[in-house]
Design a protein around this motif. Structure first.
Motif, short mmCIF file in Angstrom:
data_model
loop_
_atom_site.label_atom_id
_atom_site.label_comp_id
_atom_site.label_asym_id
_atom_site.label_seq_id
_atom_site.Cartn_x
_atom_site.Cartn_y
_atom_site.Cartn_z
N GLY A 51 37.79 35.96 65.99
CA GLY A 51 38.44 34.82 65.33
C GLY A 51 38.58 33.67 66.31
N GLU B 106 33.35 41.70 65.70
CA GLU B 106 34.07 40.98 64.65
C GLU B 106 33.82 41.65 63.29
OE1 GLU B 106 36.34 38.58 63.98
OE2 GLU B 106 35.84 38.99 61.90
N TYR C 54 51.32 31.20 53.41
CA TYR C 54 51.36 32.17 54.52
C TYR C 54 52.82 32.52 54.80
CZ TYR C 54 46.60 30.70 55.49
OH TYR C 54 45.26 30.42 55.38
N LEU D 227 47.88 28.51 68.38
CA LEU D 227 46.53 28.54 68.95
C LEU D 227 46.51 27.86 70.31
CD1 LEU D 227 43.55 29.27 68.69
CD2 LEU D 227 43.18 27.08 67.55
N ASN D 228 47.27 26.77 70.44
CA ASN D 228 47.29 26.06 71.73
C ASN D 228 47.78 26.97 72.85
OD1 ASN D 228 46.39 23.38 70.97
ND2 ASN D 228 48.24 23.29 69.73
N GLY E 79 44.37 39.72 65.62
CA GLY E 79 45.29 39.04 64.72
C GLY E 79 46.64 39.74 64.56
N GLY E 80 47.48 39.13 63.70
CA GLY E 80 48.88 39.57 63.59
C GLY E 80 49.10 40.89 62.89
N VAL F 275 40.77 32.89 68.47
CA VAL F 275 41.20 33.23 69.83
C VAL F 275 40.15 34.08 70.55
CG1 VAL F 275 42.97 34.43 71.18
CG2 VAL F 275 43.63 32.96 69.26
N GLN G 174 52.07 25.39 67.97
CA GLN G 174 51.89 25.95 69.32
C GLN G 174 50.99 27.20 69.36
OE1 GLN G 174 53.84 24.98 72.32
NE2 GLN G 174 54.40 23.15 71.20
N PRO H 130 38.87 35.32 57.75
CA PRO H 130 40.28 34.90 57.65
C PRO H 130 40.70 33.94 58.74
CG PRO H 130 40.12 37.16 58.48
CD PRO H 130 38.73 36.74 58.10
N ARG I 164 42.97 26.25 56.58
CA ARG I 164 44.03 25.59 57.34
C ARG I 164 43.45 24.55 58.30
NH1 ARG I 164 46.64 30.56 60.20
NH2 ARG I 164 44.60 31.39 59.71
N SER I 165 44.32 23.71 58.80
CA SER I 165 43.91 22.79 59.87
C SER I 165 44.78 23.07 61.08
CB SER I 165 44.11 21.34 59.44
OG SER I 165 43.25 21.05 58.39
C1 LIG Z 1 49.93 27.55 58.27
C2 LIG Z 1 49.57 27.65 59.73
C3 LIG Z 1 49.31 26.49 60.47
C4 LIG Z 1 49.02 26.58 61.84
N1 LIG Z 1 48.82 25.43 62.55
C5 LIG Z 1 48.62 25.50 63.88
C6 LIG Z 1 48.47 24.33 64.68
O1 LIG Z 1 48.50 23.20 64.17
N2 LIG Z 1 48.28 24.45 66.03
C7 LIG Z 1 48.22 25.69 66.62
O2 LIG Z 1 48.07 25.76 67.85
N3 LIG Z 1 48.36 26.82 65.90
C8 LIG Z 1 48.55 26.76 64.55
N4 LIG Z 1 48.68 27.91 63.82
C9 LIG Z 1 48.52 29.22 64.50
C10 LIG Z 1 47.05 29.64 64.59
O3 LIG Z 1 46.44 29.53 63.31
C11 LIG Z 1 46.95 31.07 65.10
O4 LIG Z 1 47.54 31.10 66.36
C12 LIG Z 1 45.49 31.55 65.22
O5 LIG Z 1 44.85 31.49 63.99
C13 LIG Z 1 45.46 32.98 65.73
O6 LIG Z 1 44.13 33.41 65.80
P1 LIG Z 1 43.73 34.89 66.21
O7 LIG Z 1 42.27 34.81 66.54
O8 LIG Z 1 44.67 35.44 67.21
O9 LIG Z 1 43.96 35.78 64.91
P2 LIG Z 1 43.17 35.78 63.53
O10 LIG Z 1 42.91 34.39 63.11
O11 LIG Z 1 43.95 36.65 62.60
O12 LIG Z 1 41.76 36.46 63.84
C14 LIG Z 1 41.63 37.86 64.05
C15 LIG Z 1 40.15 38.21 63.92
O13 LIG Z 1 39.98 39.58 64.23
C16 LIG Z 1 39.12 40.21 63.27
N5 LIG Z 1 39.49 41.63 63.24
C17 LIG Z 1 40.67 42.17 62.81
N6 LIG Z 1 40.66 43.51 63.00
C18 LIG Z 1 39.45 43.84 63.57
C19 LIG Z 1 38.85 45.06 63.99
N7 LIG Z 1 39.51 46.24 63.91
N8 LIG Z 1 37.59 45.03 64.52
C20 LIG Z 1 36.93 43.83 64.61
N9 LIG Z 1 37.47 42.63 64.23
C21 LIG Z 1 38.70 42.64 63.72
C22 LIG Z 1 39.40 39.43 61.98
O14 LIG Z 1 38.31 39.54 61.06
C23 LIG Z 1 39.60 38.01 62.51
O15 LIG Z 1 38.39 37.30 62.58
C24 LIG Z 1 48.97 27.85 62.46
C25 LIG Z 1 49.22 29.03 61.71
C26 LIG Z 1 49.54 28.92 60.37
C27 LIG Z 1 49.84 30.18 59.58
#
Ligand SMILES: Cc1cc2nc3c(=O)[nH]c(=O)nc-3n(C[C@H](O)[C@H](O)[C@H](O)COP(=O)(O)OP(=O)(O)OC[C@H]3O[C@@H](n4cnc5c(N)ncnc54)[C@H](O)[C@@H]3O)c2cc1C
Length: 409
Positions: free
Chosen positions: A18, A43, A284, A317-318, A177-178, A20, A315, A54, A59-60
């Motif tokens: 994803g 992934e 969400y 993603l940043n 992810g969460g 991150v 904060q 996902p 979202r932005s």
């Molecule tokens: C409404 C909203 C607005 C936001 N706005 C901001 C903003 O303006 N600025 C900011 O900094 N942050 C913002 N955020 C936070 C930001 O969106 C998250 O911090 C970020 O999306 C986290 O990404 P991630 O990659 O950790 O998790 P995720 O986006 O959940 O990605 C996890 C990935 O892991 C994969 N995965 C899961 N399980 C497995 C497995 N077992 N094997 C292989 N792959 C797997 C999934 O398919 C997915 O692609 C916002 C959040 C929300 C809810």
């Protein structure tokens, strides 16, 4: 590079490609390309199939100036820059109460306070960069179903095309992810504060152009933000993040567009003229979720699996990008010292580096939610003083702007 054949062992396996996981893998590849860590990203969703990904959804994200600098060092900013809308001003206000402040890029002496990008667009750049990389091996769609410690680090069970394969890694970077089931299986607990709120997200077309202004408006139910989006087919678009209660969530998701429009006008006003069109609405649930452990020998948690924050202060993603950059820094020095990337002393050094940043970001976000999400008179008074303080004291305003921009003084 799409992984055609799988090796039995990698230096680093990233679980989750994803926002991150992909950013971390590309950063590590860029900083160590000559010294050569073998990197695999697994992934679950086909990276070309954005509709189902996902992490790359509708979202932005407001990228901070600090995140721009990170993408610059990764040599990705030139691909991202044409897709962003720079924020040149942030207007912070409190619905129905006196007190309002404006933060501007001119006052802070920077080109922009932040950059808004649609997650789908950012995901596209990261996916393409992973496909084009000669260092990052991307395996998608494939899922890691289990991780357990082994002599060389961690053993992973990989599920692909209904077949199970085992491989090992000196370091597993968990960025799934969460709602990580892997974390649960490893017995890593989380603390959770449920804010009892949901974020309703949609894109809105307004009558007037936003001129690079982001609006953060605090209302009785919670904060409402409209972020400026790049023009699309001549329409003045903004990205709405509207924090509401469970009750309002159900109502605002199911009501017809006309009712939604009038409710939004009631809370946001006509700052950008009439609301012309509303996109698809998605909700969400919002909580503060923190993993009790972020590192174990051969394992580190990154992104939402380590800390899921309320989006009020932009904060999440940043912070994860700063965590990633700090981890990459430690892994580069591990390589130079000839130490395994999964060694505890490397991971501990990473956590020590980021401990304060993580605590401050969590506290800043949590206190902003609590202070601005209700209408008790004492909090209203503090809020009013806070906004006045921001308006009157340049040093306070500068510190607030720096926090919001992800730039630490
Ligand atoms: C409404 C909203 C607005 C936001 N706005 C901001 C903003 O303006 N600025 C900011 O900094 N942050 C913002 N955020 C936070 C930001 O969106 C998250 O911090 C970020 O999306 C986290 O990404 P991630 O990659 O950790 O998790 P995720 O986006 O959940 O990605 C996890 C990935 O892991 C994969 N995965 C899961 N399980 C497995 C497995 N077992 N094997 C292989 N792959 C797997 C999934 O398919 C997915 O692609 C916002 C959040 C929300 C809810």
């Amino acid at each position: 590079m799409q992984a055609q054949t799988l090796a039995a062992q990698y230096d680093v396996v990233v679980v989750g490609g994803g926002l991150v996981g992909a950013s971390f893998a590309l950063n590590l590849a860029q900083q160590t390309r000559d010294s050569g860590y073998s990197i695999l990203v697994v992934e679950a969703v086909d990276s070309k199939n954005f509709d189902q990904q996902p992490s790359f959804d509708s979202r932005s994200t407001a990228l901070s100036f600090g995140s721009r600098q990170i993408f610059e060092t990764m040599k990705l900013w030139s691909a991202i820059a044409p897709l962003v809308e720079p924020i040149v001003e942030i207007q912070v206000s409190d619905r129905g109460h006196f007190g309002r402040t404006t933060l501007s890029s001119a006052e802070q002496g920077v080109e922009a306070l932040g950059y808004v990008i649609e997650n789908r667009e950012l995901g596209g750049v990261l996916s393409e960069a992973m496909q084009a990389s000669s260092v990052v091996n991307l395996l998608a769609p494939a899922k890691i179903s289990q991780i357990k410690p082994c002599q060389s680090g961690m053993e992973l069970t990989l599920a692909r095309d209904e077949q199970l394969t085992r491989l090992s890694a000196k370091l597993v970077v968990l960025a799934d992810g969460g709602r990580s089931s892997i974390c649960k299986n490893l017995g890593i607990d989380q603390t959770q504060t449920d804010y009892g709120q949901h974020a309703i997200i949609t894109n809105v077309a307004f009558e007037k152009p936003h001129l690079g202004v982001a609006f953060e408006r605090f209302t009785e139910s919670g904060p409402l933000a409209v972020l400026p989006l790049a023009d699309f087919q001549g329409s003045n678009r903004g990205s709405l993040v509207w924090t509401v209660s469970e009750l309002s969530r159900a109502e605002l998701l199911s009501c017809d567009e006309e009712i939604f429009r009038s409710r939004l006008t009631q809370y946001f006003g006509e700052r950008l003229g009439r609301i012309l069109q509303i996109g698809q609405r998605v909700a969400y649930p919002l909580s503060l979720t923190l993993a009790r452990e972020q590192i174990r020998p051969g394992l580190v948690l990154l992104g939402n699996v380590a800390h899921t924050l309320h989006p009020v202060a932009g904060q999440g993603l940043n912070l994860a990008l700063r965590d990633s950059a700090a981890l990459v820094h430690q892994l580069v020095s591990a390589k130079a010292q000839g130490v395994s990337p999964g060694e505890m002393k490397i991971l501990q050094a990473y956590l020590e580096l980021q401990n304060q940043d993580q605590s401050e970001s969590v506290l800043f976000t949590d206190q902003t939610v609590k202070l601005f999400s209700n209408d008790r008179w004492a909090q209203r008074a503090i809020r009013k003083l806070g906004l006045l303080g921001l308006e009157l004291l340049p040093s306070v305003r500068s510190r607030f702007a720096q926090s919001a921009m992800g730039l630490k003084p």
